[in-house]
Design an enzyme around this catalytic site. Sequence first.
Site, PDB file in Angstrom:
ATOM      1  N   CYS A 282      31.522  38.007  59.581  1.00 45.71           N
ATOM      2  CA  CYS A 282      31.354  36.900  58.645  1.00 45.71           C
ATOM      3  C   CYS A 282      30.037  36.214  58.992  1.00 45.71           C
ATOM      4  O   CYS A 282      29.931  35.565  60.041  1.00 45.71           O
ATOM      5  CB  CYS A 282      32.536  35.940  58.790  1.00 45.71           C
ATOM      6  SG  CYS A 282      32.358  34.500  57.742  1.00 45.71           S
TER       7      CYS A 282
ATOM      8  N   CYS B 128      28.296  34.321  50.406  1.00 44.79           N
ATOM      9  CA  CYS B 128      28.849  35.183  51.453  1.00 44.79           C
ATOM     10  C   CYS B 128      27.658  35.681  52.276  1.00 44.79           C
ATOM     11  O   CYS B 128      26.757  36.333  51.738  1.00 44.79           O
ATOM     12  CB  CYS B 128      29.612  36.339  50.807  1.00 44.79           C
ATOM     13  SG  CYS B 128      30.121  37.600  51.992  1.00 44.79           S
TER      14      CYS B 128
HETATM   15  N1  LIG Z   1      35.654  38.368  52.788  1.00 43.96           N
HETATM   16  C1  LIG Z   1      34.867  39.060  53.741  1.00 43.96           C
HETATM   17  C2  LIG Z   1      34.756  38.340  55.044  1.00 43.96           C
HETATM   18  C3  LIG Z   1      34.010  37.060  54.970  1.00 43.96           C
HETATM   19  C4  LIG Z   1      32.518  37.237  54.783  1.00 43.96           C
HETATM   20  C5  LIG Z   1      31.834  35.911  54.814  1.00 43.96           C
HETATM   21  N2  LIG Z   1      32.073  35.051  53.712  1.00 43.96           N
HETATM   22  C6  LIG Z   1      30.371  36.001  55.171  1.00 43.96           C
HETATM   23  O1  LIG Z   1      29.725  34.953  55.146  1.00 43.96           O
HETATM   24  O2  LIG Z   1      29.874  37.057  55.555  1.00 43.96           O
HETATM   25  C7  LIG Z   1      35.466  40.435  54.042  1.00 43.96           C
HETATM   26  O3  LIG Z   1      36.685  40.597  53.961  1.00 43.96           O
HETATM   27  O4  LIG Z   1      34.688  41.345  54.379  1.00 43.96           O
END
Ligand SMILES: N[C@@H](CCC[C@H](N)C(=O)O)C(=O)O
Length: 326
Positions: free
Chosen positions: A77, A225
Amino acid sequence: MNIEIIKCHGSNNDFVLIDELFQTYHFSESDRVSIATTLCDRDGLIGADGILFTMPSNHADARMRMFNPDGSEAEMCGNGLRCVGRYVCEKLDRNEIMVETNEADLSVVKKGEIYDDVPAYEVSIEPVRLDPQLFMKTEKKLHVELPIETLSEDLTFTAVSVPNPHLITMVPEIHDENLSSIGKQANEDKNLLPSGVNVSFIQPLGDQKIFVRTYERGVGLTNACGTAMSASSLTTVLLEINQLSKEIYVYNRGGYVICVVEKQGDEYVIKLRGNATYEYKTTLDIDLENKTCKEQSDRVWFEQEKEAYAKLQEHAKEEINLAAHE
Ligand SMILES: N[C@@H](CCC[C@H](N)C(=O)O)C(=O)O
């Protein structure tokens, strides 16, 4: 069970940070899943895009484990790592630390400000792999700007693992309904993508500038993200839209970050720089069996950080408008 939390965000991708490094909580694996589903629930007391468990490591300064709102655990993350990095840096009174994540030890460095009064943290995004077979059922050894007929008749996708799985698409304009429907379909099609996937649309904004919107696995549409913005930056370098080793400004619904894609031998390494902003801290009494929680103390708000970040967001909006009219 009483737990202290910090509500924090990176580009308004918001998290609950729980300290298992300096506090003595004893969570089981099922406790962590229940904490994630209970605290992330947007109809509940807190609401968040994920939980950041900050834990001891036997070889790095700390370990991060990240859980999505549906209780699934992600490999990485990017926005969350900046928040965990800030927390541990401040606790240890250091500007640079190493954090163990599920597939690699990653550096976090405090690096000036990303905007007036908004301190920046830079994290390494590694390992970066372009082998689509890591998460997609395919015969191909590389999947760069190629169609996936079951997801879209007209779009092409690039598959990148950083190391969580991402499908990236270039579009002239982003339509949330289209992204949402492709994101949902991709995460339902377990024959094609057995562990699910994060799906992002990139809208180019000109020289070394892009806008990225992501449908996150285990969440849905989020403001930003970090790993997706890193994978998107790499995609634009592969497609020769942006340049290697040069800053790429990545705008998003919650602000912006700066990515630099480097090549070291045959490997790509991505640096992701952005905010790690605290919203408030509080203590919760969580009933994991009934999936409810009560606040045990008054929230302590980080007002100055909030105000400084609001100015960054205003600036980001102006920059996006300027780029759209160039
Ligand atoms: N939902 C993603 C994990 C979280 C990623 C995050 N928001 C970031 O900033 O990289 C997954 O399940 O891969």
